[in-house]
Design a protein around this motif. Structure first.
Motif, PDB file in Angstrom:
ATOM      1  N   SER A 121      -3.710   8.342   3.764  1.00  0.00           N
ATOM      2  CA  SER A 121      -5.273   7.761   3.454  1.00  0.00           C
ATOM      3  C   SER A 121      -5.569   6.403   4.357  1.00  0.00           C
ATOM      4  CB  SER A 121      -5.184   7.524   1.661  1.00  0.00           C
ATOM      5  OG  SER A 121      -6.275   7.049   1.513  1.00  0.00           O
ATOM      6  N   THR A 122      -6.611   6.329   4.609  1.00  0.00           N
ATOM      7  CA  THR A 122      -7.078   5.011   5.035  1.00  0.00           C
ATOM      8  C   THR A 122      -7.622   4.028   4.037  1.00  0.00           C
ATOM      9  OG1 THR A 122      -9.269   5.891   5.618  1.00  0.00           O
ATOM     10  CG2 THR A 122      -7.549   6.090   7.304  1.00  0.00           C
ATOM     11  N   GLU A 123      -7.541   4.550   2.668  1.00  0.00           N
ATOM     12  CA  GLU A 123      -8.310   3.611   1.758  1.00  0.00           C
ATOM     13  C   GLU A 123      -7.223   2.642   1.358  1.00  0.00           C
ATOM     14  OE1 GLU A 123     -10.478   5.231  -1.842  1.00  0.00           O
ATOM     15  OE2 GLU A 123      -9.545   7.026  -1.000  1.00  0.00           O
ATOM     16  N   ARG A 141       0.827  -1.176  -0.018  1.00  0.00           N
ATOM     17  CA  ARG A 141      -0.038   0.157   0.096  1.00  0.00           C
ATOM     18  C   ARG A 141       0.938   1.307   0.018  1.00  0.00           C
ATOM     19  NH1 ARG A 141      -3.965   0.110   4.766  1.00  0.00           N
ATOM     20  NH2 ARG A 141      -4.344   2.026   4.017  1.00  0.00           N
ATOM     21  N   GLU A 195      -7.598  10.577  14.892  1.00  0.00           N
ATOM     22  CA  GLU A 195      -9.065  10.384  15.059  1.00  0.00           C
ATOM     23  C   GLU A 195      -9.672  10.403  16.405  1.00  0.00           C
ATOM     24  OE1 GLU A 195     -12.594   7.566  13.212  1.00  0.00           O
ATOM     25  OE2 GLU A 195     -10.707   6.806  13.310  1.00  0.00           O
ATOM     26  N   GLU A 222       2.833   1.263   6.472  1.00  0.00           N
ATOM     27  CA  GLU A 222       1.484   1.561   6.833  1.00  0.00           C
ATOM     28  C   GLU A 222       1.554   2.468   8.038  1.00  0.00           C
ATOM     29  OE1 GLU A 222      -1.560  -1.138   6.568  1.00  0.00           O
ATOM     30  OE2 GLU A 222      -0.741  -2.398   5.301  1.00  0.00           O
ATOM     31  N   TYR A 223       0.763   3.595   7.843  1.00  0.00           N
ATOM     32  CA  TYR A 223       0.985   4.420   9.000  1.00  0.00           C
ATOM     33  C   TYR A 223      -0.944   4.722   9.463  1.00  0.00           C
ATOM     34  CZ  TYR A 223       4.909   6.391   6.870  1.00  0.00           C
ATOM     35  OH  TYR A 223       5.911   6.306   6.490  1.00  0.00           O
ATOM     36  N   ASP A 224      -0.938   4.403  10.830  1.00  0.00           N
ATOM     37  CA  ASP A 224      -1.952   4.307  11.699  1.00  0.00           C
ATOM     38  C   ASP A 224      -2.501   5.926  12.049  1.00  0.00           C
ATOM     39  OD1 ASP A 224      -4.011   3.960  13.468  1.00  0.00           O
ATOM     40  OD2 ASP A 224      -2.733   2.899  14.926  1.00  0.00           O
ATOM     41  N   VAL A 225      -3.631   6.269  11.633  1.00  0.00           N
ATOM     42  CA  VAL A 225      -4.257   7.621  11.946  1.00  0.00           C
ATOM     43  C   VAL A 225      -5.111   7.556  13.014  1.00  0.00           C
ATOM     44  CG1 VAL A 225      -3.616   8.362   9.493  1.00  0.00           C
ATOM     45  CG2 VAL A 225      -5.862   7.477   9.989  1.00  0.00           C
ATOM     46  N   SER A 226      -5.243   6.462  13.645  1.00  0.00           N
ATOM     47  CA  SER A 226      -6.286   6.416  14.761  1.00  0.00           C
ATOM     48  C   SER A 226      -6.014   7.285  15.807  1.00  0.00           C
ATOM     49  CB  SER A 226      -6.395   4.803  15.256  1.00  0.00           C
ATOM     50  OG  SER A 226      -5.165   4.496  15.910  1.00  0.00           O
ATOM     51  N   ARG A 237     -10.240  12.664  10.159  1.00  0.00           N
ATOM     52  CA  ARG A 237      -9.966  11.458   9.538  1.00  0.00           C
ATOM     53  C   ARG A 237      -9.970  12.011   8.169  1.00  0.00           C
ATOM     54  NH1 ARG A 237     -10.667   6.521  10.095  1.00  0.00           N
ATOM     55  NH2 ARG A 237     -11.666   5.923   8.228  1.00  0.00           N
TER      56      ARG A 237
END
Length: 137
Positions: A35-37, A4, A108, A101-105, A114
Protein backbone atom coordinates in the motif's frame (compact mmCIF):
# COMPACT_ATOMS: atom_id res chain seq x y z
CA UNK A 1 3.22 1.90 16.94
CA UNK A 2 4.64 4.76 14.86
CA UNK A 3 6.12 2.65 12.04
CA UNK A 4 4.18 2.02 8.83
CA UNK A 5 2.88 -1.51 8.36
CA UNK A 6 3.80 -3.05 4.99
CA UNK A 7 0.25 -4.11 4.13
CA UNK A 8 -1.49 -4.69 0.83
CA UNK A 9 -4.84 -5.96 -0.35
CA UNK A 10 -4.97 -9.42 -1.86
CA UNK A 11 -6.78 -7.82 -4.81
CA UNK A 12 -3.81 -5.53 -5.43
CA UNK A 13 -1.41 -8.48 -5.22
CA UNK A 14 -3.52 -10.39 -7.76
CA UNK A 15 -3.62 -7.33 -10.05
CA UNK A 16 0.16 -7.01 -9.96
CA UNK A 17 0.63 -10.72 -10.67
CA UNK A 18 -1.65 -10.40 -13.71
CA UNK A 19 0.25 -7.34 -14.92
CA UNK A 20 3.52 -9.26 -14.57
CA UNK A 21 2.10 -12.16 -16.56
CA UNK A 22 0.80 -9.93 -19.34
CA UNK A 23 3.58 -7.42 -19.82
CA UNK A 24 6.92 -8.40 -21.41
CA UNK A 25 8.66 -5.62 -19.45
CA UNK A 26 8.11 -7.70 -16.29
CA UNK A 27 10.15 -10.65 -17.55
CA UNK A 28 13.02 -11.35 -15.15
CA UNK A 29 12.08 -8.45 -12.86
CA UNK A 30 11.06 -8.40 -9.20
CA UNK A 31 8.46 -5.96 -7.90
CA UNK A 32 7.41 -4.76 -4.48
CA UNK A 33 3.70 -4.84 -3.75
CA UNK A 34 2.49 -2.68 -0.87
CA UNK A 35 0.00 0.00 0.00
CA UNK A 36 1.15 3.55 -0.63
CA UNK A 37 -1.19 4.93 2.05
CA UNK A 38 0.44 6.39 5.12
CA UNK A 39 -0.87 4.70 8.26
CA UNK A 40 0.96 3.68 11.43
CA UNK A 41 0.66 0.34 13.22
CA UNK A 42 -1.21 2.21 15.97
CA UNK A 43 -3.60 3.71 13.41
CA UNK A 44 -4.15 0.29 11.86
CA UNK A 45 -4.82 -1.34 15.24
CA UNK A 46 -7.20 1.50 16.15
CA UNK A 47 -9.12 0.91 12.89
CA UNK A 48 -9.29 -2.84 13.51
CA UNK A 49 -10.51 -2.30 17.07
CA UNK A 50 -13.24 0.03 15.84
CA UNK A 51 -14.33 -2.45 13.16
CA UNK A 52 -14.53 -5.20 15.78
CA UNK A 53 -16.34 -2.99 18.28
CA UNK A 54 -13.44 -3.46 20.70
CA UNK A 55 -11.72 -0.91 22.88
CA UNK A 56 -9.13 1.13 21.03
CA UNK A 57 -5.71 0.57 22.61
CA UNK A 58 -4.86 3.60 24.74
CA UNK A 59 -1.14 3.04 25.19
CA UNK A 60 1.85 1.35 23.65
CA UNK A 61 5.19 0.11 24.90
CA UNK A 62 8.73 0.61 23.67
CA UNK A 63 10.42 -1.95 21.44
CA UNK A 64 12.73 -3.03 24.26
CA UNK A 65 9.81 -3.68 26.61
CA UNK A 66 7.88 -5.61 23.93
CA UNK A 67 10.92 -7.68 22.96
CA UNK A 68 11.71 -8.42 26.61
CA UNK A 69 8.11 -9.46 27.22
CA UNK A 70 8.40 -11.76 24.20
CA UNK A 71 11.50 -13.41 25.64
CA UNK A 72 9.84 -13.99 29.01
CA UNK A 73 6.47 -15.13 27.63
CA UNK A 74 8.04 -17.49 25.09
CA UNK A 75 10.05 -19.15 27.88
CA UNK A 76 6.98 -19.44 30.13
CA UNK A 77 4.86 -20.93 27.34
CA UNK A 78 7.63 -23.41 26.48
CA UNK A 79 7.99 -24.46 30.12
CA UNK A 80 4.21 -24.86 30.41
CA UNK A 81 4.21 -27.07 27.30
CA UNK A 82 1.82 -24.78 25.47
CA UNK A 83 1.22 -25.52 21.80
CA UNK A 84 0.04 -21.97 21.11
CA UNK A 85 2.29 -18.91 20.95
CA UNK A 86 2.02 -16.16 23.55
CA UNK A 87 0.28 -12.85 22.84
CA UNK A 88 3.63 -11.17 22.27
CA UNK A 89 6.70 -12.88 20.84
CA UNK A 90 10.17 -11.67 19.90
CA UNK A 91 9.15 -12.01 16.25
CA UNK A 92 6.02 -9.88 16.75
CA UNK A 93 8.10 -7.23 18.52
CA UNK A 94 10.57 -7.23 15.60
CA UNK A 95 7.78 -6.92 13.01
CA UNK A 96 6.02 -4.10 14.83
CA UNK A 97 9.15 -2.36 16.04
CA UNK A 98 11.19 -2.27 12.84
CA UNK A 99 10.67 0.41 10.23
CA UNK A 100 10.08 -1.21 6.84
CA UNK A 101 8.96 0.56 3.69
CA UNK A 102 8.59 -0.88 0.22
CA UNK A 103 9.01 1.27 -2.86
CA UNK A 104 6.44 0.34 -5.50
CA UNK A 105 7.57 2.95 -8.04
CA UNK A 106 9.22 0.31 -10.24
CA UNK A 107 5.87 -1.45 -10.74
CA UNK A 108 4.30 1.89 -11.55
CA UNK A 109 7.06 2.89 -13.93
CA UNK A 110 7.40 -0.42 -15.83
CA UNK A 111 3.86 -1.79 -15.61
CA UNK A 112 1.63 1.18 -14.87
CA UNK A 113 0.52 -0.60 -11.67
CA UNK A 114 -0.49 1.19 -8.48
CA UNK A 115 -2.40 -0.22 -5.52
CA UNK A 116 -6.11 0.57 -5.90
CA UNK A 117 -7.66 -0.80 -2.72
CA UNK A 118 -7.58 1.71 0.11
CA UNK A 119 -7.23 0.72 3.74
CA UNK A 120 -10.71 2.14 4.32
CA UNK A 121 -12.09 -0.43 1.85
CA UNK A 122 -9.70 -3.34 2.27
CA UNK A 123 -9.62 -3.51 6.04
CA UNK A 124 -13.40 -3.88 6.54
CA UNK A 125 -13.41 -6.55 3.79
CA UNK A 126 -10.58 -8.42 5.51
CA UNK A 127 -12.21 -8.24 8.95
CA UNK A 128 -15.52 -9.46 7.51
CA UNK A 129 -13.77 -12.36 5.76
CA UNK A 130 -11.87 -13.32 8.94
CA UNK A 131 -15.07 -13.22 10.98
CA UNK A 132 -16.87 -15.39 8.41
CA UNK A 133 -13.99 -17.89 8.41
CA UNK A 134 -13.93 -17.96 12.20
CA UNK A 135 -17.65 -18.70 12.38
CA UNK A 136 -17.20 -21.64 9.98
CA UNK A 137 -14.81 -23.44 12.33
Amino acid sequence: GAHRPPIVSVSDVADLVVECALQPSALGEAFNCASTEVVSWKGLFDEIAQLLGAHVPLWSVTFRVAYGAGVVLEAQYRLAGSSTPPVITRFAAEVLGTAVEYDVSKAERLLGWRPRVTIGVGLPETVAWLQAERSRT
